[in-house]
Design an enzyme around this catalytic site. Structure first.
Site, PDB file in Angstrom:
ATOM      1  N   ARG A 320       0.857  -1.188   0.000  1.00  0.00           N
ATOM      2  CA  ARG A 320       0.000   0.000   0.000  1.00  0.00           C
ATOM      3  C   ARG A 320       0.887   1.229   0.000  1.00  0.00           C
ATOM      4  NH1 ARG A 320      -2.421   1.288   5.360  1.00  0.00           N
ATOM      5  NH2 ARG A 320      -0.919   2.973   5.273  1.00  0.00           N
ATOM      6  N   HIS A 324      -3.477   5.133   4.370  1.00  0.00           N
ATOM      7  CA  HIS A 324      -4.711   4.347   4.462  1.00  0.00           C
ATOM      8  C   HIS A 324      -5.872   5.136   3.855  1.00  0.00           C
ATOM      9  CE1 HIS A 324      -8.117   2.143   6.055  1.00  0.00           C
ATOM     10  NE2 HIS A 324      -8.512   3.236   6.677  1.00  0.00           N
ATOM     11  N   TYR A 333       4.102   5.790  11.103  1.00  0.00           N
ATOM     12  CA  TYR A 333       4.438   4.429  11.470  1.00  0.00           C
ATOM     13  C   TYR A 333       5.279   3.680  10.460  1.00  0.00           C
ATOM     14  CZ  TYR A 333       0.140   3.931   8.678  1.00  0.00           C
ATOM     15  OH  TYR A 333      -0.819   4.032   7.711  1.00  0.00           O
TER      16      TYR A 333
END
Lengths: 426, 425
Positions: A320, A324, A333
């Site tokens: 990805r 998100h 993160y």
């Protein structure tokens, strides 16, 4: 009733099984080669040592990764491009990947500009969308999670329709009821995206069950991420599908992250593919950034599902690249270097472009022109969507029930009266 | 037949003996007295609703365990972070998310049996509620949740029944719907185990429905209404950092299951202060504004009950309400269950009129329960029927123009107050 089987133990208890409890399956009896009837054990398949009976998860071979093209878009040794796909088709599929990427870039930007409240990109996963969608029949019902816009795009959902949904205007098929990216279209056999994770998986099994009863030449197609595969619904659905033997393809996009949670904090087994064994189905692990491989794997899975009326699980390994959603900042993160590496080394679009260029099916000039055309088209769609009217207020109370019930009619009347009283506020 | 441990006669005699014992047990049960009727109520909560959590003792070796199980540097950084949060609070600038984070860190430092789980916990989740918990206390005590809302509530249930004090954060309470089975189980635990198992679980989630939140139907459902009927569950709301901090501390110390709802659209925007180290009661509503005596005498005062986003809506509507010549007793329903009917009654004794600004649905909503209770317990105080401003039964739309009409807000309240004072039904 007659007693079919009884056993007497040394304590004098008698266990009897009468006709009423059993169908006509003949019951095995003790003494026929050591068969224990209800434990499913075959003769010779028992052992008195723990070591030979306790099996480690590492004893099972891990799934091989199926791929046709290497990172530079060269055919790997022994690979063959799926013969059923023409060169024009490959080019069309490539263009669709680019189209999706351009749409994502511009819509994401429009959220940042405050024009749209929310958006989710599928950057880095374009090969999954187009590769799988192209291998399906146009009327295979699709149940998706939220990062599969390219699938419905392949089926003909236009940029304008995407924009209309994002802006919730009067052309939105969802009538302004859902957040952006929650698209759906019965015409395109794509079920409306639902926010709660994995609810679509058991529903897809139900759709497959309906297909089985109808005896149609279609499979249900169900997409989800590796994080969503932790939900209870995933497990129940796969068990149902395997036990009921329905024609469904489960497609897991293993993209490395569930918002901020990396895969090593999501599960311990060998990815999602390994769960197939427990649920009694075939599974294949594929390089999700190799569009040709995704196509071939989906085609094979679909054929198997139809031929045997059975579920098949595809696990596509990918990454990805984007956040998100627009509500996430993934630099919290993960390192920028990690993202960069995937973007530069394994970008599915660049990879396939290299293949096409090498086959002289595509050129840099065409690429630049395509991108420019796509951008223009998306921008136009955005503008048109933004200025279009919103859905009429009455649509708020329709579709809750088939026919509006009295209490809803009352509430609607009360609302309309209120708005009539303060027209400048609404 | 194949071993000589017992003979046929001995085995038959054993069987007879066993049967006799079973029969005796059944007779004993049949002849035992029924449990007292009061027992059901006694087993509703391990801690009475009016418990004061401020002087709760903690285990004697708590500090020793904490020191032994946490890294000194991590602890120091945690203390620094706590100090900076307290500075913000002193300046009236701490957010709801930060206030809850402060409460959680304090409670986890205080009681080493306290654990926390949330999706994306190590990244701070959405509102920094679990910030620094993993970095301070490690990945066992503070873990990223595997995605399965229903079942991680169930997992917390297991932890709670085995000596731990789990906190579960729901990024958005809409996804708590998955956990209805587990939450019901949590509520039932104390009673169905005959009081043998306490289950001190705290669920904290951002929820409610703000007017114009633009999140669509599936992020706008009133989970707080859905859980109202679960027995044994204490339900609280907080719309300010002060209430969020104080109630979170109490709920964590409470030995039964509790759920605290926070306003999803105000987690980082509403700022204030906390009352340091003070645990607030879990069974009291908060009176945020009292109508002037003059307005009461002139019959122009109305009791307004609300919670979550409705609080800010009401506070912002106050100026216009006053300009109309009216006033309100603004009561925040920080305890939804058990409901603080006494505070409501005391206000009704002044105003005799009540409006509920309710961000749940007409059918089965929080306002419905409150309205019914008021009619039953305070009927004589009412000069008019209880007026409810609540969400329509249709799924909350995403498009702003549509959402505006579904979720009731300040402007609706102003009009309702006018109607109430004018005795218009």
């Amino acid at each position: 009733s007659s007693v079919r089987w009884s056993s007497s133990t040394a304590t004098g208890f008698t266990v009897s099984v009468t006709d009423e409890l059993y169908d006509d399956t003949p019951l095995p009896t003790k003494g026929d080669g050591g068969v224990t009837p209800f434990l499913g054990v075959k003769p010779g398949d028992t052992s008195p040592t723990i070591d030979s009976c306790m099996v480690s998860p590492n004893a099972h071979p891990t799934w091989k990764l199926f791929r046709l093209l290497d990172e530079d878009g060269n055919l790997v040794e022994g690979a063959q491009m799926p013969p059923s796909v023409s060169e024009e088709q490959w080019v069309r599929m490539y263009k669709a990947m680019v189209s999706q990427q351009e749409m994502d870039t511009i819509f994401y930007g429009s959220q940042r500009q405050g024009r749209v409240s929310f958006y989710m990109t599928a950057t880095g996963e374009e090969a999954i969308h187009i590769g799988s969608a192209a291998a399906l029949a146009p009327n295979d019902p699709v149940y998706a999670q939220y990062r599969e816009a390219g699938v419905i795009m392949w089926r003909g959902f236009t940029k304008q329709q995407f924009a209309d949904q994002c802006f919730s205007n009067e052309r939105d098929l969802g009538k302004g009821r859902q957040m952006p990216i929650h698209v759906g279209s019965s015409e395109h056999h794509f079920h409306t995206i639902s926010s709660p994770l994995s609810t679509q998986i058991p529903q897809a099994v139900g759709a497959a069950y309906a297909l089985k009863q109808e005896g149609r030449d279609n499979v249900a197609m169900c997409f989800f991420g590796e994080g969503a595969a932790s939900e209870g619904d995933f497990h129940a659905a796969l068990n149902f599908a395997g036990t009921l033997e329905v024609p469904i393809v489960f497609f897991c996009r293993n993209n490395g992250y569930a918002i901020s949670t990396p895969t090593h904090e999501q599960y311990r087994g060998d990815g999602i593919a390994s769960r197939s064994v427990g649920y009694g189905m075939h599974a294949i692990r594929v390089d999700g950034n190799d569009m040709a491989a995704v196509y071939a794997a989906t085609k094979a899975a679909r054929e198997l599902a139809l031929a045997e009326s059975c579920p098949v699980l595809i696990e596509a390994m990918t990454y990805r690249v984007g956040h998100h959603s627009t509500s996430d900042d993934s630099s919290r993160y993960r390192s920028i270097d990690e993202i960069k590496k995937w973007k530069e080394d394994v970008d599915p679009i660049a990879r396939f472009r290299n293949y096409l260029e090498r086959e002289r099916l595509w050129s840099q000039e065409e690429d630049a022109q395509l991108r420019s055309d796509e951008r223009l088209e998306v921008l136009k769609a955005l503008e048109q969507a933004e200025t279009a009217a919103k859905p009429p207020l009455e649509e708020m109370f329709t579709d809750v029930y088939d026919v509006k019930l009295p209490h809803l009619e009352e509430q609607e009347a009360s609302m309309l009266a209120h708005i009539a009283k303060y027209p400048d506020k609404y | 037949e194949s071993c000589d441990v017992a003979s046929e006669e001995e085995l038959t005699a054993t069987k007879k003996q066993v049967m006799a014992e079973v029969k005796e047990a059944v007779n004993f049960a049949k002849n035992s007295p029924e449990p007292p009727a009061s027992l059901a109520k006694e087993l509703e909560f391990p801690d009475a609703p009016d418990t004061d959590y401020n002087n709760r003792p903690v285990r004697a070796d708590a500090e020793a365990i904490t020191t032994a199980s946490t890294d000194a540097d991590a602890l120091a950084r945690c203390e620094e972070h706590i100090a900076s949060l307290k500075e913000k609070s002193a300046a009236g600038m701490i957010t709801i998310g930060d206030a809850v984070n402060l409460a959680i860190l304090e409670e986890m430092l205080r009681d080493p049996m306290t654990t926390i789980h949330a999706e994306d916990l190590q990244a701070g989740s959405s509102y920094d509620i679990p910030k620094l918990t993993q970095q301070t206390f490690g990945t066992l005590r503070a873990a990223d949740e595997i995605i399965d809302e229903g079942h991680f509530i169930g997992k917390a249930l297991g932890e709670g029944m085995n000596g731990y004090r789990p906190i579960v954060e729901l990024m958005n309470t809409n996804f708590g719907i998955y956990g209805m089975a587990e939450l019901s189980s949590a509520g039932n635990t104390y009673a169905t185990t005959g009081g043998q198992f306490e289950m001190p679980m705290t669920i904290i989630g951002a929820g409610g429905t703000a007017p114009n939140q633009a999140l669509g139907a599936e992020h706008s459902q009133p989970f707080h209404a859905y859980v109202m009927g679960i027995p044994g569950l204490k339900i609280c709301t907080a719309s300010s950092p002060e209430a969020a901090y104080g109630i979170a501390k109490s709920m964590i110390r409470d030995n039964g299951p509790g759920i605290l709802f926070l306003p999803v659209k105000q987690m980082k925007s509403v700022k204030g202060s906390v009352n340091e180290d003070v645990c607030l009661p879990m069974n009291k509503a908060r009176t945020l504004h009292k109508a002037s005596d003059a307005s009461v005498s002139a019959n122009k005062a109305v009791t307004v009950l609300t919670y979550l986003h409705g609080v800010k809506e009401a506070q912002e509507a106050l100026a216009t309400i006053n300009a109309d010549g009216n006033d309100i007793d603004l009561i925040e329903l920080t305890s939804l269950k058990p409901l603080d009917i006494d505070t409501i009654r005391a206000s009704l004794e002044r105003t005799h009129k009540v409006i509920i600004l309710d961000e749940s649905t007409l059918s089965g909503g929080v306002g419905a329960t409150v309205s019914a209770l008021i009619s039953e317990k305070c009927f004589d105080e009412l000069d008019a029927p209880v007026r409810r401003l609540c969400m329509d039964d249709a799924p909350v739309p995403y498009a702003a123009s549509m959402e505006k009409a579904v979720v009731k807000r300040g402007s609706d309240l102003i009009e309702a107050v006018r109607d109430a004072v004018a005795m218009k039904l």
